[in-house]
Motif scaffolding. Structure first.
Motif, PDB file in Angstrom:
ATOM      1  N   LEU A   1      19.018  35.410  33.802  1.00 32.41           N
ATOM      2  CA  LEU A   1      18.264  36.562  34.271  1.00 32.41           C
ATOM      3  C   LEU A   1      17.832  37.468  33.115  1.00 32.41           C
ATOM      4  O   LEU A   1      18.498  38.447  32.796  1.00 32.41           O
ATOM      5  CB  LEU A   1      19.069  37.353  35.300  1.00 32.41           C
ATOM      6  CG  LEU A   1      18.267  38.383  36.106  1.00 32.41           C
ATOM      7  CD1 LEU A   1      17.218  37.684  36.945  1.00 32.41           C
ATOM      8  CD2 LEU A   1      19.183  39.201  36.991  1.00 32.41           C
TER       9      LEU A   1
ATOM     10  N   ALA B   1      24.147  41.095  34.401  1.00 30.07           N
ATOM     11  CA  ALA B   1      23.178  40.988  35.498  1.00 30.07           C
ATOM     12  C   ALA B   1      23.749  41.549  36.795  1.00 30.07           C
ATOM     13  O   ALA B   1      23.056  42.244  37.547  1.00 30.07           O
ATOM     14  CB  ALA B   1      22.766  39.525  35.678  1.00 30.07           C
ATOM     15  N   THR B   2      25.020  41.269  37.061  1.00 34.61           N
ATOM     16  CA  THR B   2      25.650  41.798  38.276  1.00 34.61           C
ATOM     17  C   THR B   2      25.730  43.307  38.236  1.00 34.61           C
ATOM     18  O   THR B   2      25.465  43.991  39.239  1.00 34.61           O
ATOM     19  CB  THR B   2      27.053  41.194  38.440  1.00 34.61           C
ATOM     20  OG1 THR B   2      26.955  39.762  38.465  1.00 34.61           O
ATOM     21  CG2 THR B   2      27.693  41.669  39.730  1.00 34.61           C
TER      22      THR B   2
ATOM     23  N   SER C   1      23.781  45.276  36.639  1.00 34.98           N
ATOM     24  CA  SER C   1      22.436  45.833  36.744  1.00 34.98           C
ATOM     25  C   SER C   1      21.889  45.773  38.167  1.00 34.98           C
ATOM     26  O   SER C   1      21.242  46.715  38.632  1.00 34.98           O
ATOM     27  CB  SER C   1      21.497  45.082  35.795  1.00 34.98           C
ATOM     28  OG  SER C   1      20.160  45.528  35.930  1.00 34.98           O
ATOM     29  N   LEU C   2      22.152  44.663  38.871  1.00 33.71           N
ATOM     30  CA  LEU C   2      21.597  44.480  40.211  1.00 33.71           C
ATOM     31  C   LEU C   2      22.459  45.100  41.297  1.00 33.71           C
ATOM     32  O   LEU C   2      21.947  45.655  42.267  1.00 33.71           O
ATOM     33  CB  LEU C   2      21.410  42.983  40.492  1.00 33.71           C
ATOM     34  CG  LEU C   2      20.412  42.245  39.607  1.00 33.71           C
ATOM     35  CD1 LEU C   2      20.447  40.758  39.913  1.00 33.71           C
ATOM     36  CD2 LEU C   2      19.006  42.787  39.806  1.00 33.71           C
ATOM     37  N   PHE C   3      23.781  44.982  41.154  1.00 26.16           N
ATOM     38  CA  PHE C   3      24.700  45.439  42.196  1.00 26.16           C
ATOM     39  C   PHE C   3      25.763  46.361  41.593  1.00 26.16           C
ATOM     40  O   PHE C   3      26.946  46.008  41.531  1.00 26.16           O
ATOM     41  CB  PHE C   3      25.368  44.234  42.871  1.00 26.16           C
ATOM     42  CG  PHE C   3      24.417  43.107  43.173  1.00 26.16           C
ATOM     43  CD1 PHE C   3      23.402  43.268  44.092  1.00 26.16           C
ATOM     44  CD2 PHE C   3      24.531  41.885  42.519  1.00 26.16           C
ATOM     45  CE1 PHE C   3      22.514  42.236  44.367  1.00 26.16           C
ATOM     46  CE2 PHE C   3      23.655  40.846  42.788  1.00 26.16           C
ATOM     47  CZ  PHE C   3      22.632  41.024  43.708  1.00 26.16           C
TER      48      PHE C   3
ATOM     49  N   VAL D   1      23.947  39.416  48.985  1.00 24.35           N
ATOM     50  CA  VAL D   1      24.585  39.878  47.744  1.00 24.35           C
ATOM     51  C   VAL D   1      25.659  38.883  47.309  1.00 24.35           C
ATOM     52  O   VAL D   1      25.773  38.541  46.126  1.00 24.35           O
ATOM     53  CB  VAL D   1      25.182  41.280  47.940  1.00 24.35           C
ATOM     54  CG1 VAL D   1      25.973  41.715  46.705  1.00 24.35           C
ATOM     55  CG2 VAL D   1      24.074  42.294  48.223  1.00 24.35           C
TER      56      VAL D   1
END
Length: 334
Positions: free
Chosen positions: A113, A121-122, A124-126, A203
Protein backbone atom coordinates in the motif's frame (compact mmCIF):
# COMPACT_ATOMS: atom_id res chain seq x y z
CA UNK A 1 93.67 -65.53 -31.93
CA UNK A 2 90.80 -62.88 -31.59
CA UNK A 3 91.30 -59.47 -33.21
CA UNK A 4 92.18 -56.52 -31.02
CA UNK A 5 89.58 -53.82 -30.31
CA UNK A 6 90.25 -50.17 -31.07
CA UNK A 7 91.82 -48.26 -28.26
CA UNK A 8 89.05 -45.65 -27.98
CA UNK A 9 86.42 -48.31 -27.33
CA UNK A 10 88.60 -50.79 -25.49
CA UNK A 11 86.96 -52.18 -22.43
CA UNK A 12 88.39 -50.89 -19.21
CA UNK A 13 87.84 -52.68 -15.96
CA UNK A 14 85.84 -50.25 -13.82
CA UNK A 15 82.93 -50.27 -11.42
CA UNK A 16 79.33 -49.52 -12.35
CA UNK A 17 79.34 -46.48 -10.11
CA UNK A 18 81.96 -44.62 -12.17
CA UNK A 19 79.57 -43.49 -14.93
CA UNK A 20 81.46 -40.32 -15.72
CA UNK A 21 84.64 -42.23 -16.64
CA UNK A 22 82.67 -44.51 -18.95
CA UNK A 23 81.22 -41.54 -20.80
CA UNK A 24 84.64 -39.96 -21.03
CA UNK A 25 86.24 -43.09 -22.49
CA UNK A 26 83.51 -43.41 -25.16
CA UNK A 27 83.97 -39.79 -26.19
CA UNK A 28 87.72 -40.09 -26.27
CA UNK A 29 88.18 -37.67 -23.35
CA UNK A 30 90.24 -38.16 -20.36
CA UNK A 31 88.67 -40.08 -17.52
CA UNK A 32 87.48 -37.98 -14.53
CA UNK A 33 86.62 -34.79 -16.47
CA UNK A 34 82.92 -33.72 -16.24
CA UNK A 35 80.99 -31.74 -18.85
CA UNK A 36 79.36 -28.45 -17.88
CA UNK A 37 75.50 -28.48 -17.72
CA UNK A 38 73.56 -26.34 -20.16
CA UNK A 39 72.21 -23.26 -18.36
CA UNK A 40 68.35 -23.01 -18.08
CA UNK A 41 66.64 -20.20 -19.97
CA UNK A 42 65.91 -17.15 -17.77
CA UNK A 43 62.24 -16.35 -16.82
CA UNK A 44 61.20 -12.74 -17.36
CA UNK A 45 58.46 -10.89 -15.36
CA UNK A 46 56.27 -10.84 -18.45
CA UNK A 47 56.35 -14.64 -18.59
CA UNK A 48 55.30 -14.84 -14.95
CA UNK A 49 52.45 -12.36 -15.46
CA UNK A 50 51.21 -14.31 -18.48
CA UNK A 51 51.23 -17.55 -16.45
CA UNK A 52 49.27 -15.92 -13.63
CA UNK A 53 46.77 -14.52 -16.12
CA UNK A 54 46.21 -17.98 -17.61
CA UNK A 55 45.73 -19.49 -14.14
CA UNK A 56 43.21 -16.76 -13.24
CA UNK A 57 41.17 -17.37 -16.37
CA UNK A 58 41.08 -21.09 -15.62
CA UNK A 59 39.86 -20.36 -12.09
CA UNK A 60 37.13 -18.02 -13.37
CA UNK A 61 35.98 -20.69 -15.78
CA UNK A 62 35.74 -23.25 -12.97
CA UNK A 63 33.74 -20.82 -10.80
CA UNK A 64 31.34 -20.12 -13.69
CA UNK A 65 30.78 -23.84 -14.18
CA UNK A 66 30.02 -24.25 -10.47
CA UNK A 67 27.59 -21.32 -10.56
CA UNK A 68 25.72 -22.91 -13.45
CA UNK A 69 25.48 -26.15 -11.49
CA UNK A 70 24.11 -24.35 -8.41
CA UNK A 71 21.60 -22.42 -10.51
CA UNK A 72 20.37 -25.64 -12.09
CA UNK A 73 20.07 -27.26 -8.65
CA UNK A 74 18.16 -24.28 -7.26
CA UNK A 75 15.71 -24.38 -10.17
CA UNK A 76 15.15 -28.10 -9.62
CA UNK A 77 14.48 -27.52 -5.91
CA UNK A 78 11.97 -24.75 -6.68
CA UNK A 79 10.10 -27.06 -9.05
CA UNK A 80 10.11 -29.80 -6.42
CA UNK A 81 8.71 -27.47 -3.74
CA UNK A 82 5.98 -26.27 -6.11
CA UNK A 83 5.00 -29.85 -6.96
CA UNK A 84 4.87 -30.86 -3.29
CA UNK A 85 2.75 -27.82 -2.43
CA UNK A 86 0.24 -28.54 -5.21
CA UNK A 87 0.04 -32.18 -4.16
CA UNK A 88 -0.51 -31.18 -0.53
CA UNK A 89 -3.33 -28.78 -1.49
CA UNK A 90 -5.06 -31.57 -3.41
CA UNK A 91 -4.70 -34.24 -0.72
CA UNK A 92 -5.38 -32.13 2.37
CA UNK A 93 -9.18 -31.69 1.85
CA UNK A 94 -9.51 -35.48 1.67
CA UNK A 95 -7.78 -35.99 5.01
CA UNK A 96 -4.77 -37.77 3.50
CA UNK A 97 -2.38 -35.11 4.75
CA UNK A 98 -2.99 -33.67 8.20
CA UNK A 99 -2.65 -30.03 8.87
CA UNK A 100 0.55 -29.08 10.67
CA UNK A 101 0.86 -25.99 12.82
CA UNK A 102 2.82 -23.18 11.19
CA UNK A 103 6.40 -22.69 12.27
CA UNK A 104 7.23 -19.57 14.19
CA UNK A 105 9.34 -17.50 11.85
CA UNK A 106 10.61 -14.04 12.63
CA UNK A 107 8.36 -11.52 10.85
CA UNK A 108 9.88 -9.80 7.85
CA UNK A 109 8.60 -6.28 7.14
CA UNK A 110 6.71 -6.28 3.86
CA UNK A 111 6.08 -3.34 1.61
CA UNK A 112 2.42 -2.81 0.80
CA UNK A 113 0.00 0.00 0.00
CA UNK A 114 2.11 2.86 -1.35
CA UNK A 115 5.34 1.50 0.11
CA UNK A 116 4.08 1.33 3.71
CA UNK A 117 4.51 -1.67 5.97
CA UNK A 118 1.35 -3.50 7.11
CA UNK A 119 1.58 -1.82 10.53
CA UNK A 120 1.88 1.67 9.05
CA UNK A 121 -0.94 1.01 6.58
CA UNK A 122 -3.23 -0.24 9.35
CA UNK A 123 -2.47 2.78 11.52
CA UNK A 124 -3.15 5.09 8.58
CA UNK A 125 -6.42 3.46 7.48
CA UNK A 126 -7.85 2.24 10.79
CA UNK A 127 -6.39 4.38 13.60
CA UNK A 128 -9.22 3.44 16.01
CA UNK A 129 -8.17 -0.24 16.12
CA UNK A 130 -6.17 -0.75 19.32
CA UNK A 131 -2.98 -2.81 19.44
CA UNK A 132 -4.50 -5.78 21.31
CA UNK A 133 -7.35 -6.11 18.80
CA UNK A 134 -4.91 -5.80 15.89
CA UNK A 135 -2.73 -8.61 17.26
CA UNK A 136 -5.78 -10.86 17.67
CA UNK A 137 -6.90 -10.19 14.09
CA UNK A 138 -3.46 -10.96 12.64
CA UNK A 139 -3.17 -14.10 14.81
CA UNK A 140 -6.70 -15.14 13.71
CA UNK A 141 -7.79 -15.31 17.37
CA UNK A 142 -10.18 -12.38 17.60
CA UNK A 143 -12.91 -12.98 20.17
CA UNK A 144 -16.23 -12.70 18.40
CA UNK A 145 -17.45 -10.50 21.27
CA UNK A 146 -14.75 -7.98 20.29
CA UNK A 147 -15.73 -7.86 16.62
CA UNK A 148 -17.56 -4.58 17.23
CA UNK A 149 -14.22 -2.92 18.10
CA UNK A 150 -13.44 -2.85 14.39
CA UNK A 151 -16.26 -0.34 13.87
CA UNK A 152 -15.27 3.32 14.38
CA UNK A 153 -16.50 4.69 17.73
CA UNK A 154 -18.74 7.26 16.05
CA UNK A 155 -20.62 4.46 14.27
CA UNK A 156 -20.89 2.06 17.18
CA UNK A 157 -24.34 1.48 18.62
CA UNK A 158 -24.96 2.40 22.23
CA UNK A 159 -27.20 0.30 24.45
CA UNK A 160 -30.74 1.70 24.13
CA UNK A 161 -32.79 2.63 27.19
CA UNK A 162 -35.55 0.16 26.65
CA UNK A 163 -37.85 -2.16 28.50
CA UNK A 164 -38.19 -5.76 27.43
CA UNK A 165 -41.63 -6.75 26.13
CA UNK A 166 -41.67 -10.45 25.31
CA UNK A 167 -39.41 -10.91 22.29
CA UNK A 168 -39.34 -7.19 21.53
CA UNK A 169 -37.57 -4.14 22.92
CA UNK A 170 -39.71 -1.01 23.24
CA UNK A 171 -38.00 2.38 23.38
CA UNK A 172 -40.34 4.81 25.19
CA UNK A 173 -38.44 7.82 23.85
CA UNK A 174 -38.83 7.11 20.14
CA UNK A 175 -41.72 4.66 20.32
CA UNK A 176 -39.82 2.15 18.15
CA UNK A 177 -39.67 -1.60 18.74
CA UNK A 178 -36.76 -3.89 17.86
CA UNK A 179 -36.52 -7.70 18.19
CA UNK A 180 -34.40 -9.24 20.92
CA UNK A 181 -31.83 -11.50 19.24
CA UNK A 182 -30.50 -13.41 22.19
CA UNK A 183 -30.74 -12.63 25.87
CA UNK A 184 -27.35 -14.24 26.52
CA UNK A 185 -25.22 -12.06 24.21
CA UNK A 186 -24.85 -8.47 23.04
CA UNK A 187 -24.56 -9.14 19.31
CA UNK A 188 -27.90 -7.49 18.57
CA UNK A 189 -26.91 -4.45 20.61
CA UNK A 190 -23.61 -3.99 18.75
CA UNK A 191 -24.97 -4.95 15.30
CA UNK A 192 -28.58 -3.74 15.08
CA UNK A 193 -28.51 -3.83 11.28
CA UNK A 194 -26.63 -5.25 8.33
CA UNK A 195 -24.46 -2.19 7.46
CA UNK A 196 -22.87 -2.15 10.91
CA UNK A 197 -21.89 -5.81 10.69
CA UNK A 198 -20.62 -5.41 7.13
CA UNK A 199 -18.50 -2.45 8.29
CA UNK A 200 -16.77 -4.60 10.91
CA UNK A 201 -16.23 -7.50 8.52
CA UNK A 202 -14.74 -5.24 5.84
CA UNK A 203 -12.21 -3.80 8.30
CA UNK A 204 -11.36 -7.32 9.48
CA UNK A 205 -10.90 -8.48 5.88
CA UNK A 206 -8.65 -5.52 5.01
CA UNK A 207 -6.34 -6.09 8.00
CA UNK A 208 -6.03 -9.80 7.23
CA UNK A 209 -5.08 -9.00 3.62
CA UNK A 210 -2.53 -6.37 4.63
CA UNK A 211 -0.65 -8.89 6.76
CA UNK A 212 -1.09 -11.90 4.45
CA UNK A 213 -0.15 -10.66 0.99
CA UNK A 214 0.95 -14.09 -0.24
CA UNK A 215 -2.48 -15.74 -0.17
CA UNK A 216 -4.64 -13.74 -2.58
CA UNK A 217 -7.55 -16.15 -2.08
CA UNK A 218 -8.43 -14.38 1.17
CA UNK A 219 -9.83 -11.43 -0.75
CA UNK A 220 -12.32 -13.46 -2.77
CA UNK A 221 -13.26 -15.57 0.27
CA UNK A 222 -14.16 -12.62 2.49
CA UNK A 223 -15.87 -10.82 -0.39
CA UNK A 224 -18.14 -13.77 -1.18
CA UNK A 225 -19.03 -14.22 2.51
CA UNK A 226 -20.05 -10.56 2.90
CA UNK A 227 -21.95 -10.73 -0.41
CA UNK A 228 -23.98 -13.68 0.85
CA UNK A 229 -24.93 -11.81 4.02
CA UNK A 230 -26.12 -8.81 2.00
CA UNK A 231 -28.28 -11.09 -0.16
CA UNK A 232 -29.94 -12.59 2.91
CA UNK A 233 -30.60 -9.16 4.40
CA UNK A 234 -32.07 -7.65 1.24
CA UNK A 235 -35.80 -6.77 1.34
CA UNK A 236 -36.62 -9.48 -1.18
CA UNK A 237 -35.22 -12.34 0.96
CA UNK A 238 -37.62 -11.68 3.88
CA UNK A 239 -35.25 -13.36 6.34
CA UNK A 240 -35.19 -11.98 9.89
CA UNK A 241 -32.06 -10.02 10.72
CA UNK A 242 -31.70 -11.93 14.00
CA UNK A 243 -31.27 -15.23 12.13
CA UNK A 244 -28.75 -13.84 9.65
CA UNK A 245 -26.71 -12.22 12.43
CA UNK A 246 -26.61 -15.41 14.49
CA UNK A 247 -25.42 -17.33 11.41
CA UNK A 248 -22.68 -14.76 10.72
CA UNK A 249 -21.45 -14.84 14.33
CA UNK A 250 -21.41 -18.64 14.46
CA UNK A 251 -19.68 -18.82 11.05
CA UNK A 252 -16.99 -16.32 12.09
CA UNK A 253 -16.32 -18.22 15.30
CA UNK A 254 -15.99 -21.53 13.43
CA UNK A 255 -13.88 -20.54 10.40
CA UNK A 256 -11.84 -17.53 11.52
CA UNK A 257 -8.59 -19.56 11.81
CA UNK A 258 -9.36 -22.13 9.10
CA UNK A 259 -6.45 -22.36 6.61
CA UNK A 260 -8.68 -22.86 3.56
CA UNK A 261 -10.23 -19.58 2.27
CA UNK A 262 -12.72 -21.66 0.27
CA UNK A 263 -14.65 -22.16 3.52
CA UNK A 264 -15.56 -18.47 3.45
CA UNK A 265 -17.01 -18.88 -0.04
CA UNK A 266 -19.21 -21.90 0.70
CA UNK A 267 -22.37 -21.81 2.81
CA UNK A 268 -22.19 -23.93 5.95
CA UNK A 269 -25.29 -26.12 5.63
CA UNK A 270 -25.28 -27.11 9.29
CA UNK A 271 -25.13 -23.52 10.54
CA UNK A 272 -27.69 -22.43 7.95
CA UNK A 273 -30.14 -25.10 9.10
CA UNK A 274 -29.55 -24.22 12.73
CA UNK A 275 -29.87 -20.44 12.53
CA UNK A 276 -31.60 -19.48 9.27
CA UNK A 277 -33.85 -22.17 7.83
CA UNK A 278 -35.39 -23.02 11.21
CA UNK A 279 -36.07 -19.38 12.04
CA UNK A 280 -39.60 -18.08 11.97
CA UNK A 281 -40.89 -15.74 9.32
CA UNK A 282 -40.23 -12.03 9.74
CA UNK A 283 -41.87 -10.77 12.88
CA UNK A 284 -45.05 -8.83 12.43
CA UNK A 285 -45.42 -5.30 13.62
CA UNK A 286 -46.09 -4.81 17.31
CA UNK A 287 -49.77 -4.59 18.19
CA UNK A 288 -51.13 -1.08 18.37
CA UNK A 289 -52.01 0.55 21.67
CA UNK A 290 -55.69 0.63 20.73
CA UNK A 291 -55.87 -3.10 20.00
CA UNK A 292 -53.97 -3.99 23.17
CA UNK A 293 -56.61 -2.21 25.33
CA UNK A 294 -59.71 -3.75 23.70
CA UNK A 295 -61.01 -7.19 24.65
CA UNK A 296 -60.33 -9.47 21.72
CA UNK A 297 -62.73 -12.18 22.84
CA UNK A 298 -65.60 -9.68 23.07
CA UNK A 299 -65.07 -8.68 19.44
CA UNK A 300 -64.95 -12.30 18.24
CA UNK A 301 -67.99 -14.45 17.48
CA UNK A 302 -67.50 -16.62 20.56
CA UNK A 303 -67.68 -13.60 22.87
CA UNK A 304 -66.00 -12.98 26.23
CA UNK A 305 -67.04 -15.39 29.01
CA UNK A 306 -64.68 -14.12 31.70
CA UNK A 307 -66.53 -12.44 34.54
CA UNK A 308 -63.49 -10.53 35.77
CA UNK A 309 -62.32 -9.30 32.36
CA UNK A 310 -60.51 -5.98 32.84
CA UNK A 311 -60.36 -5.04 29.15
CA UNK A 312 -63.03 -2.75 27.72
CA UNK A 313 -65.91 -4.47 25.94
CA UNK A 314 -66.11 -2.01 23.05
CA UNK A 315 -66.11 -2.38 19.28
CA UNK A 316 -62.62 -2.74 17.94
CA UNK A 317 -63.57 -0.92 14.72
CA UNK A 318 -65.54 2.13 15.83
CA UNK A 319 -64.92 2.13 19.59
CA UNK A 320 -68.65 2.10 20.48
CA UNK A 321 -70.13 0.05 23.26
CA UNK A 322 -72.92 -2.47 22.90
CA UNK A 323 -71.76 -4.40 19.84
CA UNK A 324 -68.62 -6.39 18.83
CA UNK A 325 -66.53 -5.71 15.76
CA UNK A 326 -68.11 -8.44 13.61
CA UNK A 327 -71.50 -6.73 14.07
CA UNK A 328 -70.25 -3.20 13.49
CA UNK A 329 -72.05 -1.32 10.69
CA UNK A 330 -70.06 1.90 10.77
CA UNK A 331 -67.93 3.13 7.88
CA UNK A 332 -64.74 2.44 9.82
CA UNK A 333 -65.38 -1.29 9.76
CA UNK A 334 -65.56 -1.39 5.98
Amino acid sequence: MPPKRPADVQSVAMSDSDDNNVIAVRRGDRPGKRSRPTPAPSVTPDDRFEAMHVSLREMQHRIAVQDDKFATLETSLDKLVTSVTLLSDRLQPHGIIRETPPRHVAPVPQQTLAGMTPGDATQSLFPWVDEATLKDVVAQKLDVNHLARLVPPEYRQKAPTAAAMGSWLFDPTSGKTTPILDATNNYGKHFPDSPTLVHALLVYSAIRQLYDTEDQRLRIGFTMFIRQLTIWTSPSSRLPWAAVLNYAIAFFRKYQAHPDPQKWVDIDIQLFAEHVSNSTSPAKAAPSKKRAQVCINFNSKKGCTWDKCYRPHVCESCGSKGHPAHECKSDKSK
